[in-house]
Write a protein that holds these residues in place. Structure first.
Motif, PDB file in Angstrom:
ATOM      1  N   ILE A  85       0.856  -1.182   0.000  1.00 59.97           N
ATOM      2  CA  ILE A  85       0.000   0.000   0.000  1.00 59.97           C
ATOM      3  C   ILE A  85       0.897   1.238   0.000  1.00 59.97           C
ATOM      4  CG2 ILE A  85      -1.841   1.236   1.201  1.00 59.97           C
ATOM      5  CD1 ILE A  85      -2.439  -1.425   2.681  1.00 59.97           C
ATOM      6  N   TYR A  86       0.599   2.161  -0.908  1.00 59.53           N
ATOM      7  CA  TYR A  86       1.308   3.438  -0.960  1.00 59.53           C
ATOM      8  C   TYR A  86       0.315   4.559  -0.671  1.00 59.53           C
ATOM      9  CZ  TYR A  86       4.793   0.734  -3.603  1.00 59.53           C
ATOM     10  OH  TYR A  86       5.700  -0.202  -4.012  1.00 59.53           O
ATOM     11  N   PHE A  87       0.720   5.476   0.207  1.00 63.29           N
ATOM     12  CA  PHE A  87      -0.140   6.613   0.560  1.00 63.29           C
ATOM     13  C   PHE A  87       0.654   7.903   0.389  1.00 63.29           C
ATOM     14  CE2 PHE A  87      -1.720   9.912   3.291  1.00 63.29           C
ATOM     15  CZ  PHE A  87      -3.092   9.757   3.322  1.00 63.29           C
ATOM     16  N   ALA A  88       0.099   8.850  -0.351  1.00 63.08           N
ATOM     17  CA  ALA A  88       0.742  10.154  -0.504  1.00 63.08           C
ATOM     18  C   ALA A  88      -0.323  11.241  -0.515  1.00 63.08           C
ATOM     19  CB  ALA A  88       1.571  10.221  -1.790  1.00 63.08           C
ATOM     20  N   VAL A  89       0.047  12.413  -0.038  1.00 66.76           N
ATOM     21  CA  VAL A  89      -0.886  13.537  -0.009  1.00 66.76           C
ATOM     22  C   VAL A  89      -0.097  14.833  -0.102  1.00 66.76           C
ATOM     23  CG1 VAL A  89      -0.884  13.773   2.518  1.00 66.76           C
ATOM     24  CG2 VAL A  89      -2.893  14.504   1.195  1.00 66.76           C
ATOM     25  N   GLN A  90      -0.718  15.851  -0.638  1.00 70.26           N
ATOM     26  CA  GLN A  90      -0.122  17.175  -0.710  1.00 70.26           C
ATOM     27  C   GLN A  90      -1.181  18.198  -0.311  1.00 70.26           C
ATOM     28  OE1 GLN A  90       3.083  17.622  -1.312  1.00 70.26           O
ATOM     29  NE2 GLN A  90       2.977  19.851  -1.032  1.00 70.26           N
ATOM     30  N   THR A  91      -0.745  19.332   0.217  1.00 76.03           N
ATOM     31  CA  THR A  91      -1.679  20.405   0.574  1.00 76.03           C
ATOM     32  C   THR A  91      -1.350  21.659  -0.228  1.00 76.03           C
ATOM     33  OG1 THR A  91      -0.417  21.496   2.346  1.00 76.03           O
ATOM     34  CG2 THR A  91      -1.642  19.485   2.927  1.00 76.03           C
ATOM     35  N   ASP A  92      -2.259  22.616  -0.160  1.00 80.26           N
ATOM     36  CA  ASP A  92      -2.049  23.887  -0.860  1.00 80.26           C
ATOM     37  C   ASP A  92      -1.460  24.955   0.052  1.00 80.26           C
ATOM     38  OD1 ASP A  92      -4.220  24.537   0.748  1.00 80.26           O
ATOM     39  OD2 ASP A  92      -5.393  25.444  -0.865  1.00 80.26           O
ATOM     40  N   TYR A  93      -0.916  24.541   1.205  1.00 79.07           N
ATOM     41  CA  TYR A  93      -0.316  25.499   2.125  1.00 79.07           C
ATOM     42  C   TYR A  93       0.850  26.226   1.470  1.00 79.07           C
ATOM     43  CZ  TYR A  93       2.398  27.355   6.028  1.00 79.07           C
ATOM     44  OH  TYR A  93       3.108  28.186   6.858  1.00 79.07           O
ATOM     45  N   ASP A  94       0.758  27.539   1.458  1.00 77.41           N
ATOM     46  CA  ASP A  94       1.869  28.405   1.035  1.00 77.41           C
ATOM     47  C   ASP A  94       2.330  28.112  -0.387  1.00 77.41           C
ATOM     48  OD1 ASP A  94       3.514  30.554   1.672  1.00 77.41           O
ATOM     49  OD2 ASP A  94       5.175  29.285   2.280  1.00 77.41           O
ATOM     50  N   VAL A  95       1.401  27.724  -1.273  1.00 75.55           N
ATOM     51  CA  VAL A  95       1.759  27.506  -2.678  1.00 75.55           C
ATOM     52  C   VAL A  95       0.825  28.332  -3.555  1.00 75.55           C
ATOM     53  CG1 VAL A  95       2.628  25.183  -2.286  1.00 75.55           C
ATOM     54  CG2 VAL A  95       0.244  25.489  -2.918  1.00 75.55           C
ATOM     55  N   GLU A  96       1.316  28.666  -4.733  1.00 76.56           N
ATOM     56  CA  GLU A  96       0.514  29.378  -5.707  1.00 76.56           C
ATOM     57  C   GLU A  96       0.237  28.464  -6.889  1.00 76.56           C
ATOM     58  OE1 GLU A  96       2.469  32.957  -6.796  1.00 76.56           O
ATOM     59  OE2 GLU A  96       2.462  33.807  -4.756  1.00 76.56           O
ATOM     60  N   GLY A  97      -0.935  28.654  -7.501  1.00 75.26           N
ATOM     61  CA  GLY A  97      -1.280  27.845  -8.652  1.00 75.26           C
ATOM     62  C   GLY A  97      -1.819  26.477  -8.255  1.00 75.26           C
ATOM     63  N   ASP A  98      -1.930  25.600  -9.249  1.00 75.22           N
ATOM     64  CA  ASP A  98      -2.550  24.289  -9.049  1.00 75.22           C
ATOM     65  C   ASP A  98      -1.573  23.125  -9.169  1.00 75.22           C
ATOM     66  OD1 ASP A  98      -5.041  25.475  -8.705  1.00 75.22           O
ATOM     67  OD2 ASP A  98      -5.485  25.432 -10.863  1.00 75.22           O
ATOM     68  N   SER A  99      -0.277  23.425  -9.226  1.00 80.50           N
ATOM     69  CA  SER A  99       0.687  22.338  -9.416  1.00 80.50           C
ATOM     70  C   SER A  99       0.660  21.336  -8.272  1.00 80.50           C
ATOM     71  CB  SER A  99       2.097  22.903  -9.570  1.00 80.50           C
ATOM     72  OG  SER A  99       2.466  23.623  -8.401  1.00 80.50           O
ATOM     73  N   TRP A 100       0.254  21.793  -7.075  1.00 80.50           N
ATOM     74  CA  TRP A 100       0.222  20.909  -5.914  1.00 80.50           C
ATOM     75  C   TRP A 100      -0.766  19.761  -6.102  1.00 80.50           C
ATOM     76  CZ3 TRP A 100      -4.121  20.165  -2.754  1.00 80.50           C
ATOM     77  CH2 TRP A 100      -5.197  21.014  -3.014  1.00 80.50           C
ATOM     78  N   LEU A 101      -1.763  19.954  -6.957  1.00 78.48           N
ATOM     79  CA  LEU A 101      -2.792  18.933  -7.133  1.00 78.48           C
ATOM     80  C   LEU A 101      -2.228  17.635  -7.703  1.00 78.48           C
ATOM     81  CD1 LEU A 101      -5.613  21.239  -8.548  1.00 78.48           C
ATOM     82  CD2 LEU A 101      -5.607  20.104  -6.318  1.00 78.48           C
ATOM     83  N   ASN A 102      -1.116  17.722  -8.414  1.00 77.65           N
ATOM     84  CA  ASN A 102      -0.535  16.533  -9.042  1.00 77.65           C
ATOM     85  C   ASN A 102       0.663  15.988  -8.274  1.00 77.65           C
ATOM     86  OD1 ASN A 102      -2.346  16.669 -11.293  1.00 77.65           O
ATOM     87  ND2 ASN A 102      -1.088  18.342 -12.130  1.00 77.65           N
TER      88      ASN A 102
END
Length: 773
Positions: free
Chosen positions: A234-251
């Motif tokens: 099982i692999y688990f990964a997550v990202q947040t939009d804290y202190d970032v601009e744009g939508d690159s964090w979504l990927n």
């Protein structure tokens, strides 16, 4: 037998029995057994609230002068009333760190022969149990190297792995769905309505993927189901939009998972262990072994609580577990510092009047006490960056609330560097809170002697703090001393001589304020001289230092907590902030200030002997550190024993008892672990006051042992071996040149050292050998 492991022979029923993993950003508390398992997922940046301007009702220096006059006149009631009118902003969207989600695994097996282990040596958690004549294994880790959590499940049967997996959200705004038959995707937002309006918070997006050998994987209705596999990963990964601009964090989480799958689990695990051990293996500690070391950890803690103290390795385990918790939560690239609960979150502190935030009146500071001496200096860097940002935001607080230059922050802060006074002056008007945490810049420099860091970070930030206090402080009309205020002594109160017997919190010139400011001014003066800069400021600092009040001894022989010898309204209080000059600072030492040392000891005795003494984790850790600085190894050991035996869950995480500061429930707090780890180190090695002091507070229970890799101020690394209470050999590796007084017991010797040299020293402090690194 001497492995550093937490081990249990049964399932974990709840969060407080779970085992923690983390990678400096992402973490999980793992609990359960054969029937099911829960991964309570947390992430450092998953905060409710938002950055916002805090409105001040103060006109600046004119209002502050009027306010101070009330306290100078002895009219505390009027002073506190005015302080609440102009220095008590309305609580806005301050926010709190929140749990993100739970990963729920369901196996449906009988709880039979369950064994759970957390190996501190490699940061891998394992669980095993018997089922249908076979054995099922699980192992997992949080990889800093690859930024994700990985878990491998396998069986001694070729088709013995079957389970289902789904997610439950930690907040109301959370959803998950089947992206593919073997992938769950999810998104959420950190929302709550206790510390914010319930509409603002950091967003997250991530994935869970399952890969199997044999069997099959299916997915529908927000679940993944594995049937008849030989092995599943099982692999688990997550990202947040804290202190970032744009939508690159979504990927970002998808990218990490793709790269992890390309590596494969075996390589991921090897890279994780290699990355972790680069830091963990710097320090070794050994207090000896007994048969008790093979017992499950919960039994060992219980035996200690019952007074069966025959397990010295438990103390070594607690020490290394504290370093493990640091490496789980504070890596060099962590986006935020450790918060009140480190990097985990029991969903209690964040749901009550407390917040899972940055308390700047001891708790956050204590989280970082073991960083330098514990040879984890890189782990200080996220805090260093945070302090720089806090100083930037604190310029507005200095100007808006006080009309002063420089920067200031108070009792609490958040993910957006909140720096204003908090929303209740009795505890929230700690004007040196920002300075207290900024003292870690000085700590980092003194241990590393990194002149670039001094020039580019430590001095600029601390200089601006000094400019604030030079502009803000006032001459006390009665004493002629330069004092701060109004401020408090966290988070205590006193009876003023005003005939009311009403507890007061605010005054002028609390002891904590004065010692923090004294240390600040002296460090800035020394740094400016070293850097050959700011000559005018040097003159101002010298003049101010001459006017600062001295430490004072009260009528009961204790160290005064305030400028006046007030009667404590809460003699049982948990905070020991006025002893800061004893520990972790060094203005008080038994060898150079014996009268003040006696007063500090008296303070500890009075606080412990008070009825209803507030016996909680950070207080006990502070007691242990203070006694270590007093060279009282037996009393320090007693406090560490109490911390482990009485104030730890069975997973060795420390907690605060119900009823403290309005808490309704027993609550996990990280500072006891970090503070206890630092106190053990202080018992073995001290390097303040111009000395390198070996075994300064060695208790009789650790009569023989050794440590290797502890760091000392002056950029040194120290190893010591001792037997029957006496040093056999010490090794000092110097990374810079300098001079200290080498001390062991009553024996001292001048010690000149050169960068790149290794010194072998015997029990008489004689240098036996000098080699190059």
């Amino acid at each position: 037998m001497n492995e550093m492991k937490l081990m249990y022979a049964q399932a974990a029923k709840n969060w407080s029995e779970g085992l923690p993993i983390g990678n400096g950003r992402l973490a999980a508390m793992v609990y359960g057994g054969a029937e099911q398992e829960t991964w309570n997922i947390t992430e450092l940046t998953y905060w409710s609230g938002k950055r916002e301007t805090v409105e001040s009702r103060s006109s600046g220096k004119g209002d502050i002068a009027k306010l101070r006059q009330h306290f100078f006149d002895g009219d505390y009631e009027a002073g506190e009333r005015m302080a609440s009118e102009i220095l008590q902003p309305t609580k806005g969207n301050f926010g709190t760190n929140l749990p993100m989600c739970d990963v729920q695994l369901h196996f449906g097996h009988e709880e039979k022969d369950v064994v759970r282990e957390l190996n501190i040596d490699n940061a891998v958690l394992t669980t095993s149990h018997h089922v249908n004549g076979a054995k099922l294994y699980r192992e997992m880790f949080a990889s800093h190297e690859d930024g994700l959590i990985a878990c491998r499940i396998w069986s001694t049967l070729s088709d013995g792995v079957s389970f289902s997996l789904h997610l439950t959200g930690g907040t109301d705004r959370f959803e998950s769905w089947n992206e593919r038959f073997d992938v769950l995707a999810f998104q959420g937002q950190a929302l709550e309505s206790v510390h914010s309006d319930g509409e603002c918070g950091v967003r997250c997006q991530g994935q869970v993927r399952i890969r199997t050998q044999g069997g099959q994987v299916s997915g529908e209705n927000g679940r993944l189901v594995v049937t008849g596999a030989r092995e599943a990963v099982i692999y688990f990964a997550v990202q947040t939009d804290y202190d970032v601009e744009g939508d690159s964090w979504l990927n970002e989480s998808m990218r990490r998972l793709d790269e992890a799958e390309a590596k494969g689990y075996i390589v991921l695990k090897a890279d994780h262990i290699s990355d972790y051990r680069k830091l963990y293996h710097r320090v070794n500690i050994d207090f000896g072994l007994t048969d008790s070391a093979v017992l499950p950890t919960d039994e060992r803690i219980k035996r200690l609580a019952e007074g069966i103290d025959d397990d010295p390795q438990l103390y070594a385990l607690f020490f290394q577990f504290g370093r493990y918790l640091t490496l789980c939560g504070a890596r060099e690239d962590s986006p935020l510092p450790l918060n009140l609960q480190g990097i985990w979150n029991d969903n209690i502190a964040c749901r009550m009047g407390w917040t899972c935030d940055y308390h700047l009146d001891i708790n956050t500071e204590m989280n970082y006490y073991p960083i330098e001496i514990g040879n984890m200096s890189e782990c200080h860097l996220p805090l260093m960056r945070y302090i720089e940002r806090l100083a930037e935001g604190g310029r507005s607080a200095a100007k808006d609330f006080y009309g002063c230059e420089g920067w200031v922050a108070h009792t609490v802060s958040n993910a957006w560097e909140f720096s204003a006074p908090a929303w209740q002056t009795s505890w929230g008007l700690n004007v040196t809170g920002g300075l207290w945490i900024a003292g870690q810049l000085q700590e980092h420099y003194e241990f590393t002697l990194d002149d670039t860091f001094l020039k580019e970070t430590a001095y600029p930030v601390l200089k601006e703090s000094a400019l604030f206090f030079l502009d803000y402080m006032a001459i006390h009309p009665k004493y002629g001393w330069l004092v701060s205020g109004p401020s408090n002594s966290p988070e205590n109160s006193f009876y003023a001589d005003d005939g009311t017997r009403h507890p007061r919190a605010l005054t002028m010139g609390s002891t904590l304020d004065q010692v923090l400011i004294s240390d600040l001014f002296e460090f800035c003066l020394s740094a400016a001289q070293k850097l050959q800069t700011d000559e005018e400021l040097q003159i101002r600092l010298k003049q101010a230092i001459e006017l600062l009040p001295p430490l004072q001894i009260g009528s009961r022989g204790e160290l005064q907590e305030w400028l006046e010898d007030y009667e404590e309204a809460q003699p049982q209080h948990r905070h020991l902030s006025h002893l800061h000059s004893l520990y972790p600072a060094s203005r008080i030492t038994p060898q150079y200030t014996p009268a003040l040392s006696d007063a500090a000891k008296k303070t500890l005795e009075l606080r412990k002997s008070s009825d209803y003494h507030e016996d909680i984790e950070f207080t006990v850790a502070a007691f242990a550190g203070c006694y270590a600085r007093l060279h009282d190894g037996e009393s320090s050991y007693e406090q560490i024993s109490h911390l482990i035996g009485e104030l730890c869950y069975t997973n060795l995480l420390t907690y605060s008892k119900p009823g403290i500061a309005g808490a309704e429930l027993q609550t996990y707090i990280a500072d006891g672990n970090y503070g206890g780890t630092a106190a053990i180190a202080e018992m073995l090695l001290q390097s303040h006051a111009g000395e390198l002091h070996l075994l300064p507070a060695l208790p009789s229970k650790w009569a023989s042992g050794q440590f290797a890799g502890l760091r000392a101020r002056g950029a040194m690394e120290v190893d010591v071996v001792w037997a029957e209470g006496r040093i056999v050999e010490a090794t000092v590796q110097a990374f810079a040149s300098g001079r200290k007084l080498l001390r062991y017991g009553d024996r001292t010797l001048p010690f000149n050292y050169e960068a790149g040299r290794v010194y072998k020293i015997d029990g008489e402090l004689r240098i036996q050998e000098v080699t190059n690194q």
